[in-house]
Design a protein around this motif. Structure first.
Motif, short mmCIF file in Angstrom:
data_model
loop_
_atom_site.label_atom_id
_atom_site.label_comp_id
_atom_site.label_asym_id
_atom_site.label_seq_id
_atom_site.Cartn_x
_atom_site.Cartn_y
_atom_site.Cartn_z
N ASP A 142 0.77 -1.18 -0.09
CA ASP A 142 -0.07 0.12 -0.06
C ASP A 142 0.79 1.21 0.16
OD1 ASP A 142 -2.64 -1.10 0.06
OD2 ASP A 142 -2.23 -1.68 2.03
N ALA A 143 2.05 1.20 0.81
CA ALA A 143 2.87 2.45 0.69
C ALA A 143 3.60 2.80 -0.59
CB ALA A 143 3.87 2.14 1.87
N ALA A 144 3.78 1.45 -1.13
CA ALA A 144 4.49 1.94 -2.55
C ALA A 144 3.25 2.30 -3.52
CB ALA A 144 5.08 0.64 -3.16
N LEU A 145 2.08 1.83 -3.47
CA LEU A 145 1.29 2.41 -4.15
C LEU A 145 0.91 3.98 -4.03
CD1 LEU A 145 -1.17 -0.59 -4.31
CD2 LEU A 145 0.12 0.26 -6.18
N GLN A 146 1.03 4.43 -2.61
CA GLN A 146 0.95 5.62 -2.60
C GLN A 146 1.80 6.62 -3.13
OE1 GLN A 146 0.59 6.17 1.59
NE2 GLN A 146 -1.26 4.92 1.91
N VAL A 147 3.14 6.18 -3.18
CA VAL A 147 4.11 6.88 -3.80
C VAL A 147 3.89 6.78 -5.30
CG1 VAL A 147 6.52 6.95 -4.39
CG2 VAL A 147 5.82 6.10 -2.11
N ALA A 148 3.59 5.80 -5.93
CA ALA A 148 3.05 5.74 -7.35
C ALA A 148 2.04 6.87 -7.64
CB ALA A 148 2.71 4.37 -7.72
N VAL A 149 0.98 6.71 -6.78
CA VAL A 149 0.01 7.82 -7.09
C VAL A 149 0.62 9.32 -7.20
CG1 VAL A 149 -2.23 8.64 -6.22
CG2 VAL A 149 -2.07 6.19 -6.29
N GLY A 150 1.17 9.72 -5.91
CA GLY A 150 1.97 10.82 -5.96
C GLY A 150 2.59 11.14 -7.06
N ASN A 151 3.64 10.09 -7.64
CA ASN A 151 4.46 10.34 -8.83
C ASN A 151 3.53 10.83 -10.06
OD1 ASN A 151 7.01 10.37 -7.99
ND2 ASN A 151 6.84 8.10 -7.67
N THR A 152 2.35 9.99 -10.19
CA THR A 152 1.61 10.27 -11.15
C THR A 152 0.85 11.54 -11.16
OG1 THR A 152 0.73 7.92 -11.12
CG2 THR A 152 -0.66 9.33 -12.29
N ARG A 153 0.53 12.17 -10.20
CA ARG A 153 0.22 13.47 -9.99
C ARG A 153 1.33 14.50 -10.64
NH1 ARG A 153 -2.67 11.76 -5.07
NH2 ARG A 153 -0.80 12.40 -3.87
N ASP A 154 2.35 14.20 -10.02
CA ASP A 154 3.35 15.18 -10.25
C ASP A 154 3.77 15.32 -11.60
OD1 ASP A 154 3.77 15.44 -7.60
OD2 ASP A 154 5.75 14.17 -7.22
N LEU A 155 3.47 14.16 -12.45
CA LEU A 155 3.86 14.22 -13.63
C LEU A 155 2.60 14.59 -14.84
CD1 LEU A 155 6.33 11.06 -13.98
CD2 LEU A 155 6.88 13.27 -14.27
N GLY A 156 1.44 14.72 -14.01
CA GLY A 156 0.25 14.96 -14.72
C GLY A 156 -0.43 13.92 -15.62
N LEU A 157 -0.23 12.60 -15.13
CA LEU A 157 -0.67 11.54 -15.88
C LEU A 157 -1.87 10.77 -15.31
CD1 LEU A 157 3.00 10.03 -16.68
CD2 LEU A 157 1.41 11.04 -18.16
N GLU A 158 -2.66 11.53 -14.35
CA GLU A 158 -3.90 10.81 -13.79
C GLU A 158 -4.68 10.49 -14.91
OE1 GLU A 158 -3.09 14.69 -11.33
OE2 GLU A 158 -2.42 14.09 -13.37
N ALA A 159 -4.70 10.88 -16.11
CA ALA A 159 -5.99 10.60 -17.10
C ALA A 159 -5.46 9.09 -17.79
CB ALA A 159 -6.33 11.58 -18.07
N GLN A 160 -4.08 9.06 -17.62
CA GLN A 160 -3.48 7.83 -18.20
C GLN A 160 -3.07 6.34 -17.44
OE1 GLN A 160 -0.25 10.41 -20.64
NE2 GLN A 160 -0.39 8.39 -21.50
N ALA A 161 -2.93 6.88 -16.02
CA ALA A 161 -2.59 5.78 -15.25
C ALA A 161 -3.44 5.48 -14.07
CB ALA A 161 -1.33 6.06 -14.87
N ARG A 162 -3.52 4.46 -13.64
CA ARG A 162 -4.25 4.15 -12.40
C ARG A 162 -3.73 2.92 -11.67
NH1 ARG A 162 -8.55 0.02 -13.43
NH2 ARG A 162 -8.69 -0.42 -15.64
N PHE A 163 -3.95 2.49 -10.43
CA PHE A 163 -3.26 1.61 -9.61
C PHE A 163 -3.93 0.59 -9.02
CE2 PHE A 163 -0.66 5.21 -10.31
CZ PHE A 163 0.65 4.65 -11.00
N ARG A 164 -3.51 -0.56 -8.89
CA ARG A 164 -4.55 -1.47 -7.86
C ARG A 164 -3.65 -2.44 -7.25
NH1 ARG A 164 -7.56 -4.54 -12.46
NH2 ARG A 164 -8.34 -2.56 -12.56
N LYS A 165 -3.93 -2.60 -5.91
CA LYS A 165 -3.18 -3.56 -5.08
C LYS A 165 -3.61 -4.99 -5.60
CE LYS A 165 -2.44 -4.91 -0.30
NZ LYS A 165 -2.73 -4.65 1.18
#
Length: 285
Positions: A142-165
């Motif tokens: 879960d902690a790694a997924l939170q980091v990945a979501v933050g990187n997605t926001r930083d790079l403006g890729l929310e429309a392209q990427a999503r994450f799943r445990k």
């Protein structure tokens, strides 16, 4: 104290701690303490440091002397020309992993799956280079997924990427024309010989599956066929001695067009294969 004096004092301290490239690390950490980009450091060396800056530098040096990786201290790592957040819950993105990204981007894809995404550096770098594509990143942390979501926001890729445990394919649905992974692959017997920056600071769950180091490849090869469209590609990063073993697993799983690709130092680094059949962009991500 001037920044130049602080730097001059720091380098031998890191050298005494047997830090490789002590001068480079001292400069990177000084720039971090000053709150400036690394390439602006020379301009700031004549300046007096504030008390908070000096304290920040001392703390950063103490952490590096304890062999904490620079990326964890600064919280950032450049990968594929992009800046990624890094924490103790994720692997530190490494230059050799860019071999996998380069191969992924060598052909168009629309739907991508990244197994064991960590920081999301592979998934997000690939999606940045393929704006029409969409992708899913999975991890059991879960902690790694939170980091990945933050990187997605930083790079403006929310429309392209999503994450799943997910434990490999266990929670994955749909089909993809590209599946990638940099899984844990260090054998249990090799862990003690790792550099302390890796062994003592990076998450063991992301470093080793135990045993011979091949269990993750067994799971990925076994499950990939059901999640690849015909002609879809599977790319995995490997340790330099694991190429033939992973090729055999790919062959047993019915993949074809199997190749071993070298990294920038000429070491085996990526195994790639494809599901037989004509290329098809169907499926759902």
């Amino acid at each position: 104290m001037k920044a130049s004096d602080a730097l001059r004092r720091a380098i031998p301290l890191l050298q005494d701690a047997k830090i490789e490239d002590a001068a480079r690390d001292a400069r990177v950490l000084l720039a971090h303490a000053l709150g400036i980009a690394h390439d602006r450091l020379t301009l700031k060396l004549p300046d007096e440091m504030t008390e908070p800056q000096a304290k920040s530098y001392e703390e950063a040096l103490a952490a590096r002397i304890a062999h904490q990786p620079v990326a964890q201290i600064t919280g950032r790592r450049l990968f594929w020309g992009l800046s990624f957040r890094v924490t103790r819950d994720t692997l530190d993105p490494r230059p050799e992993t860019e071999t996998l990204v380069a191969e992924a981007l060598s052909r168009p894809f629309l739907k991508m799956l990244d197994l064991g995404t960590g920081t999301g550096c592979i998934l997000l770098s690939c999606l940045k280079g393929m704006p029409m594509a969409r992708g899913v990143g999975t991890d059991i942390s879960d902690a790694a997924l939170q980091v990945a979501v933050g990187n997605t926001r930083d790079l403006g890729l929310e429309a392209q990427a999503r994450f799943r445990k997910s434990d490999w394919f266990s929670a994955v649905t749909g089909a993809f024309d590209l599946i990638v992974s940099n899984p844990p692959y260090i054998a249990a017997a090799e862990m003690a010989d790792l550099a302390p920056e890796v062994r003592d600071w990076e998450p063991h769950l992301a470093l080793t599956p135990g045993g011979d180091g091949l269990d993750a490849y067994r799971a990925i090869a076994r499950g990939a066929g059901a999640r690849l469209v015909p002609g879809g590609r599977l790319l995995v990063e490997i340790g330099p001695t694991q190429g033939q073993a992973v090729v055999s697993l790919f062959q047993a799983a019915g993949l074809d067009a199997i190749r071993i690709l070298p990294d920038m130092d000429g070491r085996d680094r990526v195994v790639t294969g494809a599901k037989p059949g004509p290329a098809d962009s169907g499926g759902a991500a």
